[in-house]
Scaffold this active site. Structure first.
Site, PDB file in Angstrom:
ATOM      1  N   GLY A 148      21.454 -21.889  33.560  1.00 36.02           N
ATOM      2  CA  GLY A 148      20.536 -21.544  32.482  1.00 36.02           C
ATOM      3  C   GLY A 148      20.539 -20.051  32.201  1.00 36.02           C
ATOM      4  O   GLY A 148      21.303 -19.292  32.777  1.00 36.02           O
ATOM      5  N   GLY A 149      19.629 -19.633  31.311  1.00 34.21           N
ATOM      6  CA  GLY A 149      19.530 -18.227  30.939  1.00 34.21           C
ATOM      7  C   GLY A 149      19.072 -18.043  29.507  1.00 34.21           C
ATOM      8  O   GLY A 149      19.443 -17.066  28.857  1.00 34.21           O
ATOM      9  N   ALA A 150      18.251 -18.982  29.010  1.00 36.30           N
ATOM     10  CA  ALA A 150      17.679 -18.877  27.657  1.00 36.30           C
ATOM     11  C   ALA A 150      18.741 -18.750  26.574  1.00 36.30           C
ATOM     12  O   ALA A 150      18.488 -18.146  25.524  1.00 36.30           O
ATOM     13  CB  ALA A 150      16.698 -17.697  27.569  1.00 36.30           C
ATOM     14  N   GLN A 219      20.754 -26.682  34.259  1.00 30.93           N
ATOM     15  CA  GLN A 219      19.414 -26.170  34.550  1.00 30.93           C
ATOM     16  C   GLN A 219      18.882 -25.376  33.371  1.00 30.93           C
ATOM     17  O   GLN A 219      19.585 -24.525  32.814  1.00 30.93           O
ATOM     18  CB  GLN A 219      19.454 -25.293  35.814  1.00 30.93           C
ATOM     19  CG  GLN A 219      18.107 -24.805  36.299  1.00 30.93           C
ATOM     20  CD  GLN A 219      17.744 -23.431  35.775  1.00 30.93           C
ATOM     21  OE1 GLN A 219      18.626 -22.618  35.510  1.00 30.93           O
ATOM     22  NE2 GLN A 219      16.457 -23.178  35.607  1.00 30.93           N
ATOM     23  N   SER A 220      17.663 -25.681  32.929  1.00 29.79           N
ATOM     24  CA  SER A 220      16.993 -24.987  31.832  1.00 29.79           C
ATOM     25  C   SER A 220      17.849 -25.047  30.570  1.00 29.79           C
ATOM     26  O   SER A 220      18.182 -26.131  30.098  1.00 29.79           O
ATOM     27  CB  SER A 220      16.690 -23.546  32.257  1.00 29.79           C
ATOM     28  OG  SER A 220      15.818 -22.922  31.330  1.00 29.79           O
ATOM     29  N   ALA A 221      18.240 -23.898  30.009  1.00 27.27           N
ATOM     30  CA  ALA A 221      19.101 -23.923  28.824  1.00 27.27           C
ATOM     31  C   ALA A 221      20.419 -24.609  29.125  1.00 27.27           C
ATOM     32  O   ALA A 221      21.000 -25.280  28.262  1.00 27.27           O
ATOM     33  CB  ALA A 221      19.344 -22.491  28.334  1.00 27.27           C
ATOM     34  N   ASP A 321       5.958 -25.720  35.240  1.00 27.58           N
ATOM     35  CA  ASP A 321       6.964 -24.918  34.546  1.00 27.58           C
ATOM     36  C   ASP A 321       6.392 -24.456  33.206  1.00 27.58           C
ATOM     37  O   ASP A 321       5.969 -25.266  32.387  1.00 27.58           O
ATOM     38  CB  ASP A 321       8.226 -25.764  34.321  1.00 27.58           C
ATOM     39  CG  ASP A 321       9.393 -24.962  33.751  1.00 27.58           C
ATOM     40  OD1 ASP A 321       9.179 -23.784  33.409  1.00 27.58           O
ATOM     41  OD2 ASP A 321      10.489 -25.512  33.666  1.00 27.58           O
TER      42      ASP A 321
END
Length: 354
Positions: A148-150, A219-221, A321
């Site tokens: 991830g990392g936006a 994960q995430s983005a 979250d």
């Protein structure tokens, strides 16, 4: 015979110097300069000796000035105080975790079990890291991980801790890097992730992996990018398009803290500091939000034939979250081959990978 001046110099030289008043001839000037230079080297002035406290004060003043100017620049560029405060909070958090980061960093750069920056495509960010178990006997299960990392600061090294822990449990981990915004938009990220998965499926056997036991994780983005990639590949495959890897090669997909309906997350991200204009630029415009929302796409009747090809989809999301709310996970879809769950213990994961 040429006439001489009063000081013994030729008259012609005197006339030349009258035309160039700044070039006065002095036979002792160079000697004075040399003497002055030698003296300054031999006897340094006490006033030039820097004071430690004065240096510290000067460095602090310069740091403050540069920091203030940087914050002002960010403000004019449209980066508001919310971003600044969160960045400072992240920096403080990173400092507190520095001992752990140093251990993971040492493992990442110096371990013989890590193969860094394996090329999988033609783009500059088309690289992946491989974390290999010490025991090389027999083919190993493989996890392809999209960090991830936006969509802005994603990087393959963010998966170092996951790679280390799973490699200790006899699992190969491949962390896929991809172009971030503004180097690329969401379609570029999906393309990069797809090429990385293709490389893993077609080449992991040469690294000791089992091509029949490949699992996808994001994960995430990265969870959003991986889900879009998986769904896009299934649609292409069902339409009979030329492909370099098959969805059937993925045994399961694990989504960690991901968002799967971008239409519902625009306002949330804006409040959190990922401003609407930036997010829409990443997603290639507001009209593309539906296309890059897996939860919306799978309910479209035109892609129903692609859904049964999808592997098991297992989603994890912490209820505390705040980056992406847990309500954003893909739930309650009555579609064959697609299911979700909120928790799965480590033993259950190991059983899935066996």
């Amino acid at each position: 015979m040429a006439e001489n001046g009063g000081d013994g110099r030729p008259a012609a030289m005197e006339d030349a110097n009258l035309e160039k008043p700044f070039l006065r001839w002095s036979p002792s000037s160079s000697m004075r300069r040399r003497a002055s230079g030698d003296l300054s080297l031999a006897l340094p002035s006490p006033s030039r000796r820097p004071s430690f406290s004065r240096d510290v004060g000067h460095a602090a003043a310069e740091t403050y000035l540069i920091t203030r100017l940087a914050l002002t620049l960010l403000k004019y560029l449209g980066i508001g105080y919310r971003w600044m405060t969160k960045f400072l909070a992240l920096a403080c958090y990173a400092i507190l975790l520095m001992p752990g980061f140093l251990q993971v960093g040492y493992y990442y750069f110096f371990s013989t079990q890590v193969r860094r920056s394996v090329v999988y495509g033609e783009q500059p960010r088309n690289r992946l890291d491989l974390y290999l178990p010490i025991d090389s006997n027999g083919p190993k299960p493989v996890v392809a991980f999209v960090t991830g990392g936006a969509w802005i600061i994603g990087y393959k090294a963010w998966g170092a801790l996951l790679g280390r822990r799973l490699a200790e449990r006899d699992i190969i981990v491949a962390c896929i890097d991809y172009r971030n915004f503004p180097q690329g938009t969401i379609s570029d990220m999906i393309k990069d992730a797809s090429e990385g998965i293709s490389f893993i499926c077609n080449n992991i056997a040469s690294y000791g992996g089992d091509p029949e036991r490949v699992y996808l994780m994001g994960q995430s983005a990265g969870a959003h990018i991986a889900a879009c990639t998986l769904l896009d590949q299934a649609i292409k495959e069902s339409a009979g398009e030329s492909i370099t890897w098959s969805v059937s090669q993925i045994k399961a997909y694990f989504g960690l803290s991901g968002g799967y309906n971008m239409l519902n997350l625009v306002d949330h991200f804006h409040k959190r500091g990922l401003y609407r204009s930036i997010f829409l630029s990443i997603m290639e415009g507001e009209e593309s939000l539906r296309r890059y929302s897996p939860e919306v796409v799978v309910q479209d009747s035109s892609v129903r034939q692609a859904i049964p090809q999808l592997p098991y989809i297992i989603l994890f999301h912490g209820t505390a979250d705040y980056s992406i709310p847990s309500s954003a996970r893909l739930v309650s879809l009555d579609i064959s081959g697609c299911w979700s769950m909120q928790s799965l213990n480590a033993k259950g994961i190991q059983n899935c990978l066996d």
